[in-house]
Design a protein around this motif. Structure first.
Motif, PDB file in Angstrom:
ATOM      1  N   GLY A  14       0.819  -1.209   0.000  1.00  0.00           N
ATOM      2  CA  GLY A  14       0.000   0.000   0.000  1.00  0.00           C
ATOM      3  C   GLY A  14       0.852   1.258   0.000  1.00  0.00           C
ATOM      4  O   GLY A  14       0.555   2.228  -0.726  1.00  0.00           O
ATOM      5  N   ILE A  15       1.908   1.244   0.787  1.00  0.00           N
ATOM      6  CA  ILE A  15       2.823   2.387   0.819  1.00  0.00           C
ATOM      7  C   ILE A  15       3.501   2.552  -0.535  1.00  0.00           C
ATOM      8  O   ILE A  15       3.639   3.671  -1.043  1.00  0.00           O
ATOM      9  N   ALA A  16       3.922   1.434  -1.150  1.00  0.00           N
ATOM     10  CA  ALA A  16       4.590   1.503  -2.456  1.00  0.00           C
ATOM     11  C   ALA A  16       3.672   2.104  -3.516  1.00  0.00           C
ATOM     12  O   ALA A  16       4.108   2.918  -4.342  1.00  0.00           O
ATOM     13  N   VAL A  17       2.393   1.728  -3.496  1.00  0.00           N
ATOM     14  CA  VAL A  17       1.437   2.280  -4.468  1.00  0.00           C
ATOM     15  C   VAL A  17       1.231   3.769  -4.244  1.00  0.00           C
ATOM     16  O   VAL A  17       1.249   4.569  -5.200  1.00  0.00           O
ATOM     17  N   LEU A  18       1.063   4.178  -2.988  1.00  0.00           N
ATOM     18  CA  LEU A  18       0.862   5.596  -2.704  1.00  0.00           C
ATOM     19  C   LEU A  18       2.093   6.410  -3.086  1.00  0.00           C
ATOM     20  O   LEU A  18       1.979   7.509  -3.645  1.00  0.00           O
ATOM     21  N   GLN A  19       3.282   5.884  -2.812  1.00  0.00           N
ATOM     22  CA  GLN A  19       4.499   6.588  -3.199  1.00  0.00           C
ATOM     23  C   GLN A  19       4.617   6.710  -4.709  1.00  0.00           C
ATOM     24  O   GLN A  19       5.033   7.753  -5.227  1.00  0.00           O
ATOM     25  N   ALA A  20       4.239   5.665  -5.426  1.00  0.00           N
ATOM     26  CA  ALA A  20       4.303   5.707  -6.889  1.00  0.00           C
ATOM     27  C   ALA A  20       3.384   6.783  -7.442  1.00  0.00           C
ATOM     28  O   ALA A  20       3.761   7.549  -8.343  1.00  0.00           O
ATOM     29  N   ILE A  21       2.172   6.867  -6.909  1.00  0.00           N
ATOM     30  CA  ILE A  21       1.218   7.890  -7.378  1.00  0.00           C
ATOM     31  C   ILE A  21       1.716   9.270  -7.008  1.00  0.00           C
ATOM     32  O   ILE A  21       1.619  10.225  -7.797  1.00  0.00           O
ATOM     33  N   ASN A  22       2.274   9.397  -5.822  1.00  0.00           N
ATOM     34  CA  ASN A  22       2.773  10.700  -5.381  1.00  0.00           C
ATOM     35  C   ASN A  22       3.936  11.164  -6.236  1.00  0.00           C
ATOM     36  O   ASN A  22       4.067  12.349  -6.546  1.00  0.00           O
ATOM     37  N   ARG A  23       4.817  10.217  -6.633  1.00  0.00           N
ATOM     38  CA  ARG A  23       5.934  10.563  -7.502  1.00  0.00           C
ATOM     39  C   ARG A  23       5.457  10.926  -8.900  1.00  0.00           C
ATOM     40  O   ARG A  23       5.898  11.900  -9.505  1.00  0.00           O
ATOM     41  N   GLY A  24       4.547  10.106  -9.431  1.00  0.00           N
ATOM     42  CA  GLY A  24       4.129  10.279 -10.816  1.00  0.00           C
ATOM     43  C   GLY A  24       3.151  11.402 -11.038  1.00  0.00           C
ATOM     44  O   GLY A  24       2.994  11.867 -12.160  1.00  0.00           O
ATOM     45  N   GLN A  25       2.437  11.808  -9.965  1.00  0.00           N
ATOM     46  CA  GLN A  25       1.461  12.899 -10.020  1.00  0.00           C
ATOM     47  C   GLN A  25       0.190  12.533 -10.777  1.00  0.00           C
ATOM     48  O   GLN A  25      -0.895  12.921 -10.395  1.00  0.00           O
ATOM     49  N   SER A  26       0.300  11.791 -11.859  1.00  0.00           N
ATOM     50  CA  SER A  26      -0.877  11.370 -12.628  1.00  0.00           C
ATOM     51  C   SER A  26      -0.516  10.094 -13.373  1.00  0.00           C
ATOM     52  O   SER A  26       0.231  10.118 -14.353  1.00  0.00           O
ATOM     53  N   LEU A  27      -1.053   8.952 -12.899  1.00  0.00           N
ATOM     54  CA  LEU A  27      -0.669   7.656 -13.453  1.00  0.00           C
ATOM     55  C   LEU A  27      -1.891   6.823 -13.807  1.00  0.00           C
ATOM     56  O   LEU A  27      -2.926   6.898 -13.140  1.00  0.00           O
ATOM     57  N   SER A  28      -1.749   6.013 -14.844  1.00  0.00           N
ATOM     58  CA  SER A  28      -2.763   5.023 -15.162  1.00  0.00           C
ATOM     59  C   SER A  28      -2.612   3.836 -14.215  1.00  0.00           C
ATOM     60  O   SER A  28      -1.592   3.688 -13.528  1.00  0.00           O
ATOM     61  N   MET A  29      -3.619   2.970 -14.207  1.00  0.00           N
ATOM     62  CA  MET A  29      -3.554   1.810 -13.333  1.00  0.00           C
ATOM     63  C   MET A  29      -2.377   0.919 -13.686  1.00  0.00           C
ATOM     64  O   MET A  29      -1.678   0.405 -12.802  1.00  0.00           O
TER      65      MET A  29
END
Length: 263
Positions: A13-28
């Motif tokens: 869950g942390i890895a997913v949130l960090q990925a979205i936070n880094r990418g700012q706008s990501l597809s699934m």
């Protein structure tokens, strides 16, 4: 380490949130790939984060971005204000003299977190990186130089935790650090490099060189210069940028030492 720690579902869950936070706008699909979490699991985590209000789906397309609520995760964290304040003038001078953006980052958990940068001061950048942007510690020059200059027992503890994350991308680097002398090599040369950085707003477009920052004799973070991978070969970049970076890092460490004495 206690049995059952870490909790894999929480780590993912942390890895997913960090990925979205880094990418700012990501597809699934991008979320699953960059977080290295299986697609079905990433989908369930995204639905949970949507429910909690930490992320939102863009109205016109199937992409996900962080909400302001993610800032509440940093409440109570005091940061590295003394390091940022001391280093700022040196960062600005470096960018003015070399053109490329530089940043200061410190270690938090499994990431190196940017505390200050000069991306906004130069046109030689693809994106601005503001304080709080996190990079996986094993996937960036700053993380490699930081790990290599910390005490061996502390580094071993961090690498043990990273092994439990069970990420394919990390295993090779962990092996190099533990068994192939990579940490010793980086310490000996005094810098680390990373070509075609993947965990940025523009994956593969930039490369980096990092040197350690010391406070009271201990590694406190890293000073990193980023440049266009297509513009400069790494060997040439090392020849041009390492010495100015080292000089700035020494100046920052000296300023920190003076502040410590005056305190």
């Amino acid at each position: 380490m206690e049995k059952g720690v870490p909790i894999r579902s929480l780590s993912r869950g942390i890895a997913v949130l960090q990925a979205i936070n880094r990418g700012q706008s990501l597809s699934m699909m991008e979320i699953a790939r960059t977080s290295e979490v299986p697609y079905p699991t990433a989908c369930r985590i995204v639905q949970t984060l949507l429910h909690e209000g930490l992320i939102e789906r863009e109205p016109s397309r199937k992409r996900y971005r962080p909400t302001a609520l993610t800032q509440t995760l940093a409440h109570g964290f005091q940061g590295h204000a003394h390091l940022v304040k001391t280093a700022r003038a040196h960062l600005v001078d470096l960018t003015r003299s070399m053109g490329w953006p530089v940043s200061i980052s410190t270690h938090v958990g499994n990431s190196m977190v940017i505390r200050d940068s000069t991306h906004a001061l130069t046109a030689l950048t693809f994106s601005n990186y503001y304080p709080g942007y996190a990079l996986p510690v094993l996937e960036c020059a700053s993380g490699l130089v930081y790990l290599s200059h910390m005490p061996g027992e502390e580094r071993a503890s961090i690498l043990h935790t990273l092994k439990l994350m069970d990420r394919d991308r990390s295993r090779h680097i962990i092996h190099l650090l533990e068994h192939e002398g990579l940490a010793e090599q980086i310490r000996s040369q005094g810098y680390a490099t990373r070509g075609n950085n993947q965990f940025t707003h523009n994956p593969g477009k930039t490369s980096s060189i990092a040197v350690p920052l010391f406070d009271e004799g201990r590694v406190a973070g890293a000073l990193t210069l980023a440049f266009f991978a297509a513009a400069t070969k790494m060997d040439n970049a090392v020849q041009q940028f390492v010495e100015p970076l080292r000089a700035a890092a020494r100046a920052i460490s000296d300023d920190l030492a003076r502040l410590d004495k005056a305190a």
